[in-house]
Design a protein around this motif. Structure first.
Motif, short mmCIF file in Angstrom:
data_model
loop_
_atom_site.label_atom_id
_atom_site.label_comp_id
_atom_site.label_asym_id
_atom_site.label_seq_id
_atom_site.Cartn_x
_atom_site.Cartn_y
_atom_site.Cartn_z
N ALA A 10 61.18 26.20 44.54
CA ALA A 10 61.26 25.38 43.33
C ALA A 10 61.95 24.06 43.65
CB ALA A 10 62.02 26.10 42.23
N THR A 11 61.68 23.07 42.82
CA THR A 11 62.29 21.76 42.97
C THR A 11 63.43 21.61 41.97
OG1 THR A 11 60.19 20.81 43.70
CG2 THR A 11 61.85 19.27 42.90
N ILE A 12 64.53 21.06 42.45
CA ILE A 12 65.70 20.78 41.61
C ILE A 12 65.94 19.28 41.59
CG2 ILE A 12 66.82 23.01 41.89
CD1 ILE A 12 68.51 21.66 44.15
N GLY A 13 66.59 18.83 40.53
CA GLY A 13 66.86 17.40 40.41
C GLY A 13 68.17 16.98 41.01
N SER A 63 74.16 20.32 48.32
CA SER A 63 73.09 20.42 49.32
C SER A 63 71.72 20.07 48.72
CB SER A 63 73.06 21.84 49.89
OG SER A 63 72.10 21.93 50.91
N ASP A 64 70.84 19.57 49.56
CA ASP A 64 69.46 19.27 49.15
C ASP A 64 68.55 20.49 49.29
OD1 ASP A 64 70.11 16.63 48.64
OD2 ASP A 64 69.56 15.95 50.64
N TRP A 65 69.06 21.56 49.91
CA TRP A 65 68.26 22.77 50.13
C TRP A 65 69.19 23.96 50.01
CZ3 TRP A 65 65.20 23.61 55.33
CH2 TRP A 65 64.52 24.82 55.30
N ASP A 96 58.02 22.93 39.43
CA ASP A 96 57.01 23.29 40.44
C ASP A 96 57.36 24.59 41.14
OD1 ASP A 96 54.71 23.12 41.94
OD2 ASP A 96 55.49 21.60 43.32
N ILE A 97 57.56 25.64 40.35
CA ILE A 97 57.92 26.95 40.89
C ILE A 97 56.69 27.59 41.51
CG2 ILE A 97 58.84 29.23 40.34
CD1 ILE A 97 60.14 27.85 37.82
N GLN A 98 56.81 27.98 42.76
CA GLN A 98 55.72 28.66 43.46
C GLN A 98 56.24 29.97 44.02
OE1 GLN A 98 53.35 26.41 46.16
NE2 GLN A 98 53.38 24.58 44.90
N VAL A 99 55.40 31.01 43.91
CA VAL A 99 55.76 32.33 44.40
C VAL A 99 54.74 32.73 45.45
CG1 VAL A 99 56.04 34.76 43.78
CG2 VAL A 99 56.78 32.98 42.18
N PHE A 100 55.24 33.20 46.59
CA PHE A 100 54.40 33.66 47.68
C PHE A 100 54.68 35.15 47.92
CE2 PHE A 100 54.93 29.17 48.24
CZ PHE A 100 53.66 28.72 48.61
N ASP A 101 53.63 35.95 47.86
CA ASP A 101 53.75 37.38 48.15
C ASP A 101 53.56 37.56 49.65
OD1 ASP A 101 53.50 40.11 48.48
OD2 ASP A 101 52.21 40.37 46.73
N VAL A 102 54.61 37.95 50.34
CA VAL A 102 54.55 38.13 51.79
C VAL A 102 54.77 39.61 52.15
CG1 VAL A 102 55.20 35.76 52.36
CG2 VAL A 102 56.99 37.48 52.04
N THR A 103 54.48 40.48 51.19
CA THR A 103 54.63 41.91 51.39
C THR A 103 53.88 42.35 52.64
OG1 THR A 103 54.72 42.18 49.00
CG2 THR A 103 54.34 44.16 50.30
N GLY A 104 54.55 43.10 53.48
CA GLY A 104 53.94 43.61 54.71
C GLY A 104 53.95 42.65 55.87
N ARG A 105 54.32 41.40 55.64
CA ARG A 105 54.36 40.42 56.72
C ARG A 105 55.77 40.17 57.22
NH1 ARG A 105 51.59 35.47 54.54
NH2 ARG A 105 51.55 36.48 52.54
N ASN A 106 56.75 40.69 56.49
CA ASN A 106 58.14 40.51 56.86
C ASN A 106 58.91 41.76 56.46
OD1 ASN A 106 61.01 39.72 56.63
ND2 ASN A 106 60.21 37.72 57.21
N PHE A 125 64.87 23.13 46.45
CA PHE A 125 64.83 21.86 47.17
C PHE A 125 64.91 20.68 46.22
CE2 PHE A 125 62.02 24.51 49.95
CZ PHE A 125 62.63 24.31 51.18
N THR A 126 65.54 19.60 46.67
CA THR A 126 65.34 18.32 46.00
C THR A 126 63.92 17.87 46.35
OG1 THR A 126 66.21 17.07 47.88
CG2 THR A 126 67.78 17.65 46.10
N VAL A 127 63.41 16.90 45.62
CA VAL A 127 62.03 16.44 45.86
C VAL A 127 61.85 15.96 47.30
CG1 VAL A 127 60.31 14.69 45.23
CG2 VAL A 127 61.63 15.83 43.45
N LEU A 128 62.75 15.13 47.78
CA LEU A 128 62.62 14.59 49.14
C LEU A 128 62.70 15.68 50.20
CD1 LEU A 128 64.71 11.30 48.86
CD2 LEU A 128 62.21 11.53 48.97
N GLU A 129 63.61 16.62 50.01
CA GLU A 129 63.77 17.70 51.00
C GLU A 129 62.56 18.63 50.99
OE1 GLU A 129 66.13 19.41 54.11
OE2 GLU A 129 65.99 17.46 53.16
N ARG A 130 62.02 18.89 49.83
CA ARG A 130 60.84 19.76 49.74
C ARG A 130 59.65 19.12 50.45
NH1 ARG A 130 58.84 23.00 44.37
NH2 ARG A 130 57.03 24.00 45.31
N THR A 131 59.51 17.82 50.28
CA THR A 131 58.43 17.10 50.96
C THR A 131 58.65 17.11 52.47
OG1 THR A 131 58.14 15.68 49.04
CG2 THR A 131 57.25 14.88 51.11
N ARG A 132 59.88 16.89 52.89
CA ARG A 132 60.19 16.85 54.32
C ARG A 132 59.95 18.19 54.99
NH1 ARG A 132 63.86 18.09 57.94
NH2 ARG A 132 65.29 19.10 56.50
#
Length: 111
Positions: free
Chosen positions: A39-42, A75-77, A20-30, A90-97
């Motif tokens: 991404a989620t790790i097992g 670590s979970d994160w 579940d790899i997600q990429v966010f373009d935050v150019t100009g906002r930071n 993130f682990t699944v639980l940590e990503r959800t949290r």
């Protein structure tokens, strides 16, 4: 160069079976980074392998990881600062949290 680095990072995560790899373009906002990758790790062994793979592949283009926050062995994160690209594993639980995607989506709607 940031796009090349982003491609190397996402490919490394995918090759080491990050999910579940997600990429966010935050150019100009930071002023410190242009992209956020989530991404989620097992397990910790997988996160360690991903960090190592990112480090190895970035070195091929004379880039390096600036800092890793969290111990990839337990670590979970894990946060990886790759100078312009921030990676959260993130682990699944940590990503959800934490639900970082919700925050990033809200920011992109305001921009």
């Amino acid at each position: 160069m940031e796009q090349v680095k982003l491609n190397i990072i996402t490919k490394a995560i995918d090759e080491k079976k990050g999910e579940d790899i997600q990429v966010f373009d935050v150019t100009g906002r930071n002023p410190f980074y242009d992209y956020v990758v989530i991404a989620t790790i097992g397990n910790s062994r997988q996160s360690n392998a991903i960090v190592d793979e990112i480090q190895k592949n970035l070195s091929l283009i004379n880039e390096e990881i600036n800092h890793v926050e969290g111990d990839p062995r337990e670590s979970d994160w894990i946060l990886i600062d790759a100078n312009g690209v921030i990676v959260h594993l993130f682990t699944v639980l940590e990503r959800t949290r934490v639900n970082l995607e919700e925050l990033l989506n809200k920011q992109s709607k305001r921009a």
